[in-house]
Structure formats: C-alpha cells, structure tokens
Design a protein around this motif. Structure first.
Motif, PDB file in Angstrom:
ATOM      1  N   GLN A 442      55.950 -46.475  18.533  1.00  0.00           N
ATOM      2  CA  GLN A 442      55.634 -47.895  18.633  1.00  0.00           C
ATOM      3  C   GLN A 442      54.237 -48.123  19.198  1.00  0.00           C
ATOM      4  OE1 GLN A 442      58.540 -50.704  19.908  1.00  0.00           O
ATOM      5  NE2 GLN A 442      60.279 -49.315  19.562  1.00  0.00           N
ATOM      6  N   GLU A 443      53.720 -47.145  19.927  1.00  0.00           N
ATOM      7  CA  GLU A 443      52.361 -47.239  20.458  1.00  0.00           C
ATOM      8  C   GLU A 443      51.333 -46.592  19.520  1.00  0.00           C
ATOM      9  OE1 GLU A 443      53.396 -47.193  25.260  1.00  0.00           O
ATOM     10  OE2 GLU A 443      52.856 -45.309  24.247  1.00  0.00           O
ATOM     11  N   ASN A 444      51.824 -46.163  18.326  1.00  0.00           N
ATOM     12  CA  ASN A 444      50.969 -45.505  17.333  1.00  0.00           C
ATOM     13  C   ASN A 444      50.350 -44.209  17.848  1.00  0.00           C
ATOM     14  OD1 ASN A 444      51.408 -47.543  15.387  1.00  0.00           O
ATOM     15  ND2 ASN A 444      49.824 -48.830  16.351  1.00  0.00           N
ATOM     16  N   LYS A 445      51.036 -43.545  18.771  1.00  0.00           N
ATOM     17  CA  LYS A 445      50.579 -42.242  19.283  1.00  0.00           C
ATOM     18  C   LYS A 445      51.398 -41.158  18.588  1.00  0.00           C
ATOM     19  CE  LYS A 445      49.477 -44.228  23.829  1.00  0.00           C
ATOM     20  NZ  LYS A 445      49.779 -44.199  25.291  1.00  0.00           N
ATOM     21  N   TYR A 446      51.046 -40.870  17.318  1.00  0.00           N
ATOM     22  CA  TYR A 446      51.880 -40.023  16.479  1.00  0.00           C
ATOM     23  C   TYR A 446      51.881 -38.560  16.914  1.00  0.00           C
ATOM     24  CZ  TYR A 446      51.997 -44.180  13.563  1.00  0.00           C
ATOM     25  OH  TYR A 446      52.176 -45.451  13.112  1.00  0.00           O
ATOM     26  N   GLU A 447      50.776 -38.065  17.386  1.00  0.00           N
ATOM     27  CA  GLU A 447      50.737 -36.661  17.817  1.00  0.00           C
ATOM     28  C   GLU A 447      51.629 -36.438  19.029  1.00  0.00           C
ATOM     29  OE1 GLU A 447      46.773 -35.359  18.445  1.00  0.00           O
ATOM     30  OE2 GLU A 447      46.204 -35.509  16.315  1.00  0.00           O
ATOM     31  N   GLN A 448      51.572 -37.391  19.975  1.00  0.00           N
ATOM     32  CA  GLN A 448      52.440 -37.277  21.155  1.00  0.00           C
ATOM     33  C   GLN A 448      53.917 -37.453  20.766  1.00  0.00           C
ATOM     34  OE1 GLN A 448      49.632 -40.154  23.182  1.00  0.00           O
ATOM     35  NE2 GLN A 448      50.462 -39.083  24.986  1.00  0.00           N
ATOM     36  N   ALA A 449      54.136 -38.318  19.786  1.00  0.00           N
ATOM     37  CA  ALA A 449      55.512 -38.527  19.319  1.00  0.00           C
ATOM     38  C   ALA A 449      56.051 -37.246  18.694  1.00  0.00           C
ATOM     39  CB  ALA A 449      55.552 -39.670  18.318  1.00  0.00           C
ATOM     40  N   ALA A 450      55.235 -36.596  17.866  1.00  0.00           N
ATOM     41  CA  ALA A 450      55.675 -35.352  17.231  1.00  0.00           C
ATOM     42  C   ALA A 450      56.006 -34.288  18.266  1.00  0.00           C
ATOM     43  CB  ALA A 450      54.581 -34.858  16.279  1.00  0.00           C
ATOM     44  N   GLU A 451      55.206 -34.237  19.319  1.00  0.00           N
ATOM     45  CA  GLU A 451      55.459 -33.262  20.381  1.00  0.00           C
ATOM     46  C   GLU A 451      56.813 -33.512  21.042  1.00  0.00           C
ATOM     47  OE1 GLU A 451      53.493 -31.877  24.633  1.00  0.00           O
ATOM     48  OE2 GLU A 451      52.348 -33.176  23.280  1.00  0.00           O
ATOM     49  N   GLN A 452      57.156 -34.771  21.271  1.00  0.00           N
ATOM     50  CA  GLN A 452      58.439 -35.111  21.904  1.00  0.00           C
ATOM     51  C   GLN A 452      59.616 -34.747  20.993  1.00  0.00           C
ATOM     52  OE1 GLN A 452      58.298 -36.014  25.087  1.00  0.00           O
ATOM     53  NE2 GLN A 452      56.073 -35.887  24.809  1.00  0.00           N
ATOM     54  N   PHE A 453      59.456 -34.999  19.685  1.00  0.00           N
ATOM     55  CA  PHE A 453      60.547 -34.674  18.767  1.00  0.00           C
ATOM     56  C   PHE A 453      60.759 -33.164  18.676  1.00  0.00           C
ATOM     57  CE2 PHE A 453      59.255 -38.867  16.669  1.00  0.00           C
ATOM     58  CZ  PHE A 453      60.243 -39.570  17.344  1.00  0.00           C
ATOM     59  N   ARG A 454      59.658 -32.403  18.701  1.00  0.00           N
ATOM     60  CA  ARG A 454      59.797 -30.944  18.669  1.00  0.00           C
ATOM     61  C   ARG A 454      60.475 -30.427  19.930  1.00  0.00           C
ATOM     62  NH1 ARG A 454      54.820 -31.204  15.652  1.00  0.00           N
ATOM     63  NH2 ARG A 454      53.588 -31.255  17.580  1.00  0.00           N
ATOM     64  N   GLU A 455      60.177 -31.050  21.077  1.00  0.00           N
ATOM     65  CA  GLU A 455      60.858 -30.675  22.322  1.00  0.00           C
ATOM     66  C   GLU A 455      62.357 -30.961  22.217  1.00  0.00           C
ATOM     67  OE1 GLU A 455      59.887 -29.156  24.908  1.00  0.00           O
ATOM     68  OE2 GLU A 455      57.701 -29.157  24.735  1.00  0.00           O
ATOM     69  N   ALA A 456      62.692 -32.081  21.608  1.00  0.00           N
ATOM     70  CA  ALA A 456      64.114 -32.428  21.442  1.00  0.00           C
ATOM     71  C   ALA A 456      64.815 -31.397  20.563  1.00  0.00           C
ATOM     72  CB  ALA A 456      64.240 -33.830  20.842  1.00  0.00           C
ATOM     73  N   ILE A 457      64.142 -30.970  19.479  1.00  0.00           N
ATOM     74  CA  ILE A 457      64.743 -29.989  18.575  1.00  0.00           C
ATOM     75  C   ILE A 457      64.875 -28.622  19.245  1.00  0.00           C
ATOM     76  CG2 ILE A 457      64.294 -28.679  16.455  1.00  0.00           C
ATOM     77  CD1 ILE A 457      63.133 -31.282  15.292  1.00  0.00           C
ATOM     78  N   SER A 458      63.923 -28.301  20.123  1.00  0.00           N
ATOM     79  CA  SER A 458      64.018 -27.015  20.818  1.00  0.00           C
ATOM     80  C   SER A 458      65.250 -26.952  21.716  1.00  0.00           C
ATOM     81  CB  SER A 458      62.746 -26.776  21.648  1.00  0.00           C
ATOM     82  OG  SER A 458      62.677 -27.675  22.751  1.00  0.00           O
ATOM     83  N   LEU A 459      65.700 -28.113  22.179  1.00  0.00           N
ATOM     84  CA  LEU A 459      66.904 -28.165  23.017  1.00  0.00           C
ATOM     85  C   LEU A 459      68.175 -28.310  22.188  1.00  0.00           C
ATOM     86  CD1 LEU A 459      65.619 -30.501  25.888  1.00  0.00           C
ATOM     87  CD2 LEU A 459      65.904 -28.020  25.973  1.00  0.00           C
ATOM     88  N   ASP A 460      68.046 -28.906  21.016  1.00  0.00           N
ATOM     89  CA  ASP A 460      69.206 -29.111  20.146  1.00  0.00           C
ATOM     90  C   ASP A 460      68.763 -28.888  18.705  1.00  0.00           C
ATOM     91  OD1 ASP A 460      71.457 -29.830  18.797  1.00  0.00           O
ATOM     92  OD2 ASP A 460      71.529 -31.898  19.537  1.00  0.00           O
ATOM     93  N   GLN A 461      69.100 -27.716  18.157  1.00  0.00           N
ATOM     94  CA  GLN A 461      68.658 -27.340  16.813  1.00  0.00           C
ATOM     95  C   GLN A 461      69.296 -28.219  15.732  1.00  0.00           C
ATOM     96  OE1 GLN A 461      66.347 -24.968  16.161  1.00  0.00           O
ATOM     97  NE2 GLN A 461      66.089 -24.669  18.369  1.00  0.00           N
ATOM     98  N   GLU A 462      70.348 -28.938  16.057  1.00  0.00           N
ATOM     99  CA  GLU A 462      71.034 -29.778  15.069  1.00  0.00           C
ATOM    100  C   GLU A 462      70.740 -31.265  15.267  1.00  0.00           C
ATOM    101  OE1 GLU A 462      72.546 -28.147  12.680  1.00  0.00           O
ATOM    102  OE2 GLU A 462      72.035 -26.280  13.737  1.00  0.00           O
ATOM    103  N   PHE A 463      69.648 -31.588  15.926  1.00  0.00           N
ATOM    104  CA  PHE A 463      69.303 -32.987  16.213  1.00  0.00           C
ATOM    105  C   PHE A 463      68.690 -33.597  14.950  1.00  0.00           C
ATOM    106  CE2 PHE A 463      67.938 -35.606  20.147  1.00  0.00           C
ATOM    107  CZ  PHE A 463      68.258 -36.781  19.488  1.00  0.00           C
ATOM    108  N   LEU A 464      69.510 -34.115  14.071  1.00  0.00           N
ATOM    109  CA  LEU A 464      69.068 -34.599  12.766  1.00  0.00           C
ATOM    110  C   LEU A 464      68.082 -35.757  12.880  1.00  0.00           C
ATOM    111  CD1 LEU A 464      72.461 -34.522  10.814  1.00  0.00           C
ATOM    112  CD2 LEU A 464      70.709 -32.734  11.007  1.00  0.00           C
ATOM    113  N   GLU A 465      68.331 -36.679  13.808  1.00  0.00           N
ATOM    114  CA  GLU A 465      67.446 -37.825  13.943  1.00  0.00           C
ATOM    115  C   GLU A 465      66.035 -37.392  14.338  1.00  0.00           C
ATOM    116  OE1 GLU A 465      71.618 -39.162  14.415  1.00  0.00           O
ATOM    117  OE2 GLU A 465      70.412 -37.539  15.269  1.00  0.00           O
ATOM    118  N   ALA A 466      65.944 -36.336  15.154  1.00  0.00           N
ATOM    119  CA  ALA A 466      64.620 -35.834  15.544  1.00  0.00           C
ATOM    120  C   ALA A 466      63.876 -35.264  14.335  1.00  0.00           C
ATOM    121  CB  ALA A 466      64.762 -34.782  16.638  1.00  0.00           C
ATOM    122  N   TYR A 467      64.578 -34.526  13.456  1.00  0.00           N
ATOM    123  CA  TYR A 467      63.965 -34.034  12.228  1.00  0.00           C
ATOM    124  C   TYR A 467      63.513 -35.202  11.351  1.00  0.00           C
ATOM    125  CZ  TYR A 467      65.503 -29.199  13.021  1.00  0.00           C
ATOM    126  OH  TYR A 467      65.658 -27.925  13.517  1.00  0.00           O
TER     127      TYR A 467
END
Length: 518
Positions: A442-467
């Motif tokens: 929502q703040e148009n900070k896409y690189e930081q957003a991608a980093e957060q989603f990758r962190e979420a996936i590293s904790l939960d490999q089946e996090f479909l919404e993060a993918y």
C-alpha cells in the motif's frame, strides 16, 4: 376438643418458647412443618392433627411425609438433617398394634399422641419427645376437667399466639429481602443499552477497533496508563446476544441485590465487582474484552454473602436456585474458551468482599468491615500488580495481528505497521511478515514487500497467499521471470491444498500476460 388443645399447645411450645420456625402450613392448619436447630442438630418437625381409623392410612401419610422431607433436604442441604413426625389424634387407629417406625437409614421417627388417654400419658409422652429433640421443658398438663368449650378457647389462644409470631417473622423476612427499590438497576440498564446503540452507530459492537476506541479492556492501553478502561469496559457489550443475556441477568440479579442492600450499597457492590472482574481479566486474559459479566457475577457474590449471614432464609427462598445457576455459569465459562471466566470469578469475589464491607442494612460490625476493606484493597492491588508483571498476558500476538488486519482494512497504514514491527521485534511470525508485506504494497514499497513475503514463506512453505502476493510484487518490479517461477510454484502447491478457491490464479495469469505484452 382436647386434641386441638394439645396440638396447639405443642405448637405454641415449639414456636414461641423454642423458636422453631414455621416453614409450611396447610390451609386448614392441620399439618405444619417447622425448622429447628439445637445441640448442633438441624430438625425438620412435622406436627399433624389427624384422625386415622386404620394403620394403612397412617403408613401412607408417613410415606408422603418422608417424601416431603427429602424434598426439604434438597432445598436446604445439610448433613445433620433429622426428621421428627408427630401426630395428635383423638383416638388411635383400630389396629394400632401394627408397628410403625423409621425406614433404614431414614433418620426419622414417628410419635403418636392420643388426646383421650389419661393425662399422665398425654403429658409424659410429649415431654419425652421434646427431650429427644434436645429441648428441656417443664411440660404442664392439659387439665382433663376442662369443658369442651374451654379446651377450644385454650386451643384458640395458642393458635393466635403462634400465628402472630409467624406473621412477625414473615414481616422480618420481607424486610430483609425488600429494603429498597431497584432504581440504580434500571439506570444501569438504560446506560448499557444507550452505549450499545452508540457503538453500533460508530462502527459496530463486534468491531475490535471500535470497542477499543469506546473503552474496552485492552491490556497494552491499560499498561500505558488508561486505567479508566477497567471501569468503562463493564458498560460495553459485543453483539446483540451478549447485551441481551447480560441485561436479562442484571434485571433479575441486580434488582434482587439492590432490593436487599439498598441503592447506595448496591452501587458499591456493582462497581467493586466490575473492577475486580476487569482486574482479573487484565491479569489472566490478553484478549480485548468487554461486558457487565464481572459486575453481574458480583451480584451472585452479594447473594452468597446474604446466605452466609441469613442461611435459613437464603435456602428457604432462593438458595438452591442461586447456587445451581452460579454453578452452570462457572462450568460454562470453563468449557467455552471464548468466555472470560477470569472476569467472572474476579467479579464473584469482588461482589462478595464488597458486600462484606458495606454489610446488610441494619447490620453493623465496624471492626470486621474495616478489616475486610483493607483485604479488598490488597486483593485489588495484587491483581493489578500480577497483570502488570505477567508478560505472558500483557501482550497477545494473535490479538496484535487481528488489530493490524483491521487497521489495514481501514487504511490506517501507520498504526498497522507499528503493531507489526513491534510483533516482529519480539518473535518471528509468518502472518506478521505477510501483513507487513501488504503494508509495504500500500506504500508502493515493492522491494520491501517482496522481502517480507519471502520471510513468511521461509517460515511456512505452504503459505499460498504469500506466493500469490509475491507474483504481484514481482510483476510490479518488472521481474517477470521470477513472477512466472512464483506462479508455477503457487499452482503446484494449490493442487495439494484443500482451501485455495479464494485465490484467483486465472486473474493473476491474465495480469502477468498483460504486463509482459506491454
């Protein structure tokens, strides 16, 4: 008649001289149940003016009396209940030689007084019975030389005195049960309903942020100094069913307590119980909570204190029902996780302590009241101190995530980000990373957003919404090859997932195709 004279003289002795309490009386005054306590024993005494021609009729009456006694024991539970069943009759049954006694383990005995027997029998038998009851009485004989009219006059005198005593005791009981009028109860109900409609207009009584804004119990805010939430929360309710059930309970319980204690005492009991309920919830429950339940359980506490002071009256009137309803509510609180049982138990204790401090009208024990007041203040301080130092209950990750989600839905980005950053400072959480990624989108900070989603996936490999969100962010960053890779992984994982219908992969593929074509 001599039998009536004897019957009412025995009643006069029991009620006037021995302070036995009449608990039930037949309309014709021929069957009277009394309650008597003496020598550490609790007696149910039934005195019956009867004329039975056959023993079978007497035995049937005895069985009925025993059933009544068993019901009485349920209404007034006590381990030391004993039953004395007394009969006064003009003549004995024709087949009196049949033995009549107590059933095994019945703790009861039968006594039959025959008015037309010699005076010695008439006078000695009652004396023996009263001695077995633990009563010492210089029994005066019923003179047999009296005329029938004189016997009736004597019986009338004793009956009048007994009924006067009963009326006096009934009036005394009414004065204990009805001291004031439930004015504050109605005012509290009006305030609760008004606040409920105000919350509904502002955003809804089930909306978490609206509840916090209106003063619900929210531990972090209390720790920041908003102590007034300990009081304001008792006027808020979550949903219609919550306010309906609490209003109904307040109407009946609050009304009963205010009638017993008076408006001023009731106000102290209600507010103290509500405060203790909020403090117990603050100390033991991290969730946002609201409702008058703690104060209402305080009304239960006030009724229990009344029962402690006036035990016989309590069980004769409401005792069993109060204990039964209280037990059901406590069990329900332990069984249903959503119920804040800490607030219920805290309110129960607070109401009991407050009742002991203010005491009942026309009752006073200043020393004991002062000591209980000090104990009450100490208990409140201990609860608050425990809540402040109980780190496990001062904050809740699920609650923080829920708040962050609601802030995001209302476009309050800054509040959501602060909550999520605070959560991640204390622990890693895939949901927190995911929501923080949405904040950055929502703040148009896409690189930081991608980093957060990758962190979420590293904790939960089946996090479909993060993918799914990673595909969107990669497209916005024009990293199309990576977007296709994430999309392929998402589609593969969706084949194994059960609940993935909400993810519109076709729309995502169309979006990717449009961007790559441009």
């Amino acid at each position: 008649m001599l039998a009536n004279h004897l019957f009412w003289k025995m009643m006069y002795y029991l009620v006037i001289q021995e302070d036995a309490r009449i608990i039930e009386m037949s309309p014709d005054y021929k069957q009277i149940w009394l309650e008597y306590e003496g020598d550490g024993r609790k007696l149910a005494i039934r005195l019956a003016r009867v004329e039975y021609h056959w023993m079978k009729d007497l035995e049937a009456d005895i069985r009925t009396a025993r059933k009544m006694f068993k019901r009485l024991k349920k209404i007034q539970p006590s381990r030391k209940w004993f039953f004395q069943n007394m009969y006064v009759s003009t003549y004995p049954p024709a087949d009196q030689e049949t033995k009549v006694g107590a059933e095994e383990n019945d703790d009861s005995s039968q006594h039959y007084f025959i008015a037309e027997e010699p005076v010695r029998e008439v006078t000695d038998s009652p004396s023996f019975v009263f001695r077995t009851l633990g009563m010492i009485e210089p029994w005066e004989s019923v003179p047999e030389e009296l005329t029938e009219n004189e016997h009736e006059e004597a019986a009338g005198f004793y009956r009048k005195q007994v009924l006067i005593k009963k009326q006096q005791l009934d009036k005394q009981d009414r004065s204990l049960l009805i001291f004031g009028k439930p004015r504050l109860t109605y005012l509290l109900l009006a305030a609760i309903v008004f606040v409920f409609f105000a919350i509904e207009q502002a955003g809804g009584s089930t909306d978490l942020l609206t509840l916090i804004e209106f003063g619900a119990k929210y531990n972090p805010a209390i720790l920041d100094g908003e102590w007034w939430r300990l009081f304001s929360s008792m006027f808020l309710h979550i949903g219609f069913l919550h306010i309906f059930m609490n209003s109904l309970a307040l109407f009946y319980l609050g009304g009963a307590v205010e009638r017993m204690y008076g408006t001023l005492r009731f106000s102290v009991i209600y507010l103290t119980a509500g405060l203790f309920g909020s403090l117990a919830s603050f100390a033991c429950n991290e969730q946002v909570s609201a409702g008058a339940s703690g104060a209402i359980f305080g009304c239960f506490g006030a009724l229990l204190y009344f029962g402690l002071i006036h035990r016989q009256l309590f069980f004769r009137t409401m005792g069993v029902n109060v204990l039964f309803i209280l037990a059901i509510n406590l069990v329900f609180g332990f069984v249903v996780p959503a119920v804040d049982n800490g607030a219920h138990i805290g309110g129960l204790a607070g109401g009991f302590l407050a009742s002991a401090v203010v005491h009942l009208p026309k009752h006073r024990n200043k020393t004991r009241q002062l000591l209980i007041l000090v104990a009450t203040i100490l208990c409140a301080g201990i609860l608050y101190g425990y809540g402040v130092n109980n780190d496990n209950k001062s904050e809740s990750v699920p609650l923080d995530l829920q708040l962050a989600q609601e802030y995001l839905e209302k476009d309050n980005i800054q509040e959501a980000e602060e909550i999520l950053q605070d959560v991640l400072r204390h622990q890693e959480n895939e949901q927190a990373y995911f929501l923080l990624g949405n904040v950055f989108i929502q703040e148009n900070k896409y690189e930081q957003a991608a980093e957060q989603f990758r962190e979420a996936i590293s904790l939960d490999q089946e996090f479909l919404e993060a993918y799914y969100n990673l595909v969107i962010v990669s497209i916005e960053l024009e990293e199309y090859a990576q977007a296709r890779e994430y999309l392929a992984t998402l589609k593969e994982k969706m084949k194994k997932a059960k609940d993935a219908e909400h993810l519109d992969v076709e729309k995502l593929e169309k979006f990717l195709a449009e961007r790559t074509n441009t």
